[in-house]
Scaffold this active site. Structure first.
Site, short mmCIF file in Angstrom:
data_model
loop_
_atom_site.label_atom_id
_atom_site.label_comp_id
_atom_site.label_asym_id
_atom_site.label_seq_id
_atom_site.Cartn_x
_atom_site.Cartn_y
_atom_site.Cartn_z
N LYS A 56 0.91 -1.20 -0.14
CA LYS A 56 0.13 0.03 0.12
C LYS A 56 0.97 1.19 0.23
CE LYS A 56 -4.29 -1.39 0.06
NZ LYS A 56 -5.55 -0.82 -0.58
N SER A 81 -8.80 -0.21 6.57
CA SER A 81 -8.76 -1.29 7.34
C SER A 81 -7.24 -1.70 8.16
CB SER A 81 -9.16 -2.71 6.92
OG SER A 81 -8.25 -3.10 5.99
N GLU A 207 -9.67 -14.13 -4.31
CA GLU A 207 -10.55 -13.51 -3.01
C GLU A 207 -10.76 -14.53 -1.91
OE1 GLU A 207 -13.39 -10.34 -4.60
OE2 GLU A 207 -13.74 -12.35 -5.77
N GLY A 211 -15.84 -13.38 0.62
CA GLY A 211 -15.84 -11.87 -0.20
C GLY A 211 -15.44 -12.00 -1.35
N ASP A 213 -16.98 -10.72 -4.15
CA ASP A 213 -17.49 -9.91 -4.96
C ASP A 213 -17.18 -9.57 -6.34
OD1 ASP A 213 -15.57 -8.60 -3.08
OD2 ASP A 213 -15.86 -6.74 -4.14
N SER A 307 1.06 -9.71 -0.50
CA SER A 307 0.72 -8.10 -0.60
C SER A 307 1.26 -7.64 0.78
CB SER A 307 -0.97 -7.87 -0.70
OG SER A 307 -1.55 -8.70 0.30
#
Length: 322
Positions: A56, A81, A207, A211, A213, A307
């Protein structure tokens, strides 16, 4: 020009130039055990060694560094989060600004304490009843802050793509790239870089099964919402893909697969025992997918983006012992 993507390979290269000497060029690790279990050559890009312990920082710094001196003086707002929170807080500090971060009340202690440690003010909310986007937008408007979202921002997406850019620069030809998917910023940037450099590469997102989506959205050809996911992969607990990220992923991502929490735990154990690295649940999902045989076909050379590694020792021990 309506077919032009909102983020290009040139944008990723530009972000890489901006991040040079600021973000870490993280290592790419190999494991013969992993190769044998998967049946392929696997190249693991370890963003758990990035600043703030996650990819990030790349997107946050790329976006924050482009703000005007006047806006930096006013400050920055974000909602996250955990990992994006830390990344914006650190980027703001590095650039002489300040940050206010909207975080769920149940954010892991390590991520919350680290965010505060970088100097950010924290505003909490209930992730199951509150709307973090609305809270963040209202806060930014009230205080005159620049809002840097975790994925719905072209400079954030371009910054995240530099991880895949470095991986491909180091490994050369890859047949597939496997990436975690939450809001879709990492895979959007990764797919932009990967398809720009290697047009024939297969890009696969992963995923948590609670979750899914993005998987459902890609299958439907439009954004689909799911109930707030309850999964150990807290960084991937997204209810619906972003509009911007989905516009990219719908065109560049070849497939999305899902993994269970137990499969994520198994991947965390393997990474620790065989590769000697600590990986948080959200970061372990690509390894989980490979180990569980989720890829429809096993390519010869696979790149994997881990990640992040932000997890406290008690929680890590609890999960890998389960």
């Amino acid at each position: 020009m309506t077919n032009a993507l909102p983020v290009t390979l040139d944008d990723v290269h530009d972000a890489a130039a901006r991040l040079k000497g600021v973000a870490h060029r993280t290592p790419v690790l190999r494991s013969r055990t992993l190769d044998a279990l998967v049946g392929a050559e696997v190249f693991v890009k370890c963003e758990n060694f990035q600043r703030v312990g996650a990819f990030k920082f790349r997107g946050a710094y790329n976006a924050v560094s482009r703000l005007s001196p006047a806006q930096l003086a006013k400050g920055i707002a974000a909602y996250s989060s955990g990992n994006h929170a830390q990344a914006v807080a650190l980027a703001a500090r590095e650039l002489g600004s300040s940050a206010v971060i909207v975080m769920p009340e149940d954010t892991p202690r390590l991520k919350r304490e680290a965010t505060a440690g970088y100097g950010a003010e924290i505003v909490t909310y209930d992730r199951y009843t509150g709307d973090r986007v609305a809270i963040g937008q209202a806060l930014a408007a009230e205080r005159g802050l620049a809002l840097i979202p975790p994925y719905e921002h072209p400079h954030v997406i371009a910054g995240q793509g530099t991880a895949a850019l470095e991986l491909i620069e180091e490994t050369g030809e890859l047949d597939a790239l496997v990436v975690p998917v939450g809001g879709g910023g990492l895979i959007a940037g990764s797919a932009t870089a990967a398809k720009g450099l290697l047009p024939e590469i297969t890009v696969v997102g992963v995923e948590p099964e609670a979750g899914d989506d993005t998987k459902r959205s890609l299958e439907a050809g439009e954004r689909v919402a799911v109930p707030v996911p309850r999964t150990i992969a807290d960084g991937l607990a997204s209810e619906i893909p972003g509009e911007l990220t989905f516009s990219i992923n719908n065109r560049l991502v070849d497939d999305v697969v899902v993994v269970s929490d137990d499969e994520i735990r198994a991947a965390m154990r393997l990474a620790f025992e065989r590769m000697k690295i600590v990986v948080e649940p959200s970061g372990a999902v690509p390894l989980a997918a490979l180990l569980a045989g989720r890829l429809p076909e096993v390519p010869r050379r696979i790149g994997v983006v881990i990640s992040g590694g932000n997890i406290d020792v008690g929680r890590f021990a609890e999960l890998v012992a389960a």
